[in-house]
Scaffold this motif. Structure first.
Motif, short mmCIF file in Angstrom:
data_model
loop_
_atom_site.label_atom_id
_atom_site.label_comp_id
_atom_site.label_asym_id
_atom_site.label_seq_id
_atom_site.Cartn_x
_atom_site.Cartn_y
_atom_site.Cartn_z
N SER A 3 82.03 72.10 40.14
CA SER A 3 82.00 73.25 38.86
C SER A 3 82.96 73.03 37.92
O SER A 3 82.31 73.26 36.71
N ARG A 4 84.14 72.44 38.11
CA ARG A 4 84.98 72.25 36.86
C ARG A 4 84.33 70.97 36.02
O ARG A 4 84.07 71.10 34.69
N LEU A 7 81.44 72.51 33.91
CA LEU A 7 81.88 73.32 32.71
C LEU A 7 82.46 72.50 31.74
O LEU A 7 82.09 72.83 30.48
N ASN A 11 80.69 72.62 27.99
CA ASN A 11 81.55 72.79 26.83
C ASN A 11 81.34 71.42 25.84
O ASN A 11 81.28 71.84 24.70
N THR A 50 93.66 77.46 39.43
CA THR A 50 92.44 78.28 39.69
C THR A 50 92.95 79.71 39.95
O THR A 50 94.15 80.05 40.05
N ILE A 55 88.00 80.23 41.25
CA ILE A 55 87.25 80.23 40.11
C ILE A 55 88.30 79.29 39.32
O ILE A 55 89.57 79.45 39.11
N GLU A 58 89.70 76.45 33.69
CA GLU A 58 88.86 76.22 32.58
C GLU A 58 87.65 77.14 32.13
O GLU A 58 87.29 77.50 31.05
N LEU A 59 87.22 77.84 33.27
CA LEU A 59 86.16 78.99 32.91
C LEU A 59 86.77 79.78 32.06
O LEU A 59 86.17 80.66 31.07
N LEU A 63 85.93 81.18 27.86
CA LEU A 63 85.58 82.40 27.57
C LEU A 63 86.27 83.20 26.86
O LEU A 63 86.04 84.13 26.22
N PRO A 72 85.72 87.04 31.16
CA PRO A 72 85.37 86.50 32.26
C PRO A 72 85.16 87.67 33.46
O PRO A 72 84.18 87.52 34.39
#
Length: 251
Positions: A3-4, A7, A11, A50, A55, A58-59, A63, A72
């Protein structure tokens, strides 16, 4: 980690720059190209940051510029409510079972995680210590081998000097033998020359004695008895005269 990576790629692609597209294309070509012999960077010992355990950080960082700090969380809550209202995700007995299992897992991680992590770190440190010990022994043996090789090279360099010294010794021995032989030849030639000189002297002496004997024999043979008597009488007369002169001098 997946997921990282998604993302970060999203981006870079969203920026619209050719650099982002080039990065995505280069990463794709990296996985499809042949294996490279370039050194691989070491893997990190610890993962990235995380939130809430799963999570990626970076997410939130993506955002924050557009949605703020609560963006988020609002996005996650909205997605959850959207999925529940549209019955994309239906709550049933499996949901409660998953929640129960998740709670047990979270409790186990919180309760026994530090001890397990410490035990795993201890095992890892022991493995690293053993590997470091093996590395140190290998480095020491290699360093000793290098020192031995340098010493052997130094001996090889000194061997050339030893060979030169031995060559000089052999040359001196040959010259000494040559001089001894020359001296021996000189002595032998001198002995032979001395022999020849002694032989010639002996011949001359014998010739001289022979000549003297021959002359004396001829002279004696040529003297008669009367001449011998006269000679004896003359000698007696001379002796008497000498005696009178001697007595006169002593008187």
């Amino acid at each position: 980690m997946l997921s990282r990576l998604i993302l970060v790629s999203a981006n870079a692609a969203k920026s619209g720059s050719p650099l982002g597209a080039g990065l995505i294309q280069s990463s794709h070509s990296l996985h499809t190209s042949s294996q490279s012999l370039a050194p691989v960077p070491p893997l990190p010992e610890k993962g990235g940051k995380t939130r809430h355990g799963i999570i990626p950080e970076e997410l939130f960082q993506i955002l924050y510029p557009k949605t703020g700090v609560t963006g988020p969380y609002m996005l996650g809550t909205g997605l959850l409510l959207y999925m529940l209202s549209k019955e994309i995700y239906v709550i049933n007995h499996e949901t409660f079972a998953a929640a129960s299992i998740g709670a047990v897992v979270v409790y186990g991680v919180k309760k026994f995680g530090p001890d397990v992590a410490a035990f795993a770190d201890k095992l890892n440190e022991e493995k690293v210590a053993k590997a470091q010990e093996v590395k140190d022994l290998a480095m020491a043996s290699l360093a000793q081998a290098i020192e031995d090789e340098k010493k052997e090279q130094w001996r090889v360099e000194g061997r050339q000097m030893l060979f030169d010294a031995k060559k000089n010794n052999v040359a001196m021995l040959l010259e000494t033998n040559q001089r001894e032989r020359v001296h021996m030849v000189n002595n032998e030639v001198k002995k032979r020359l001395d022999y020849q000189i002694a032989l010639q002297n002996l011949h001359r002496q014998m010739e001289k004695e022979h000549m003297v004997n021959w002359v004396r024999n001829n002279v004696i043979g040529s003297i008669t008895a009367q001449q011998e008597k006269e000679s004896i009488a003359k000698c007696i007369t001379d002796l008497k005269a000498l005696a009178k002169v001697t007595q006169a001098k002593t008187a």
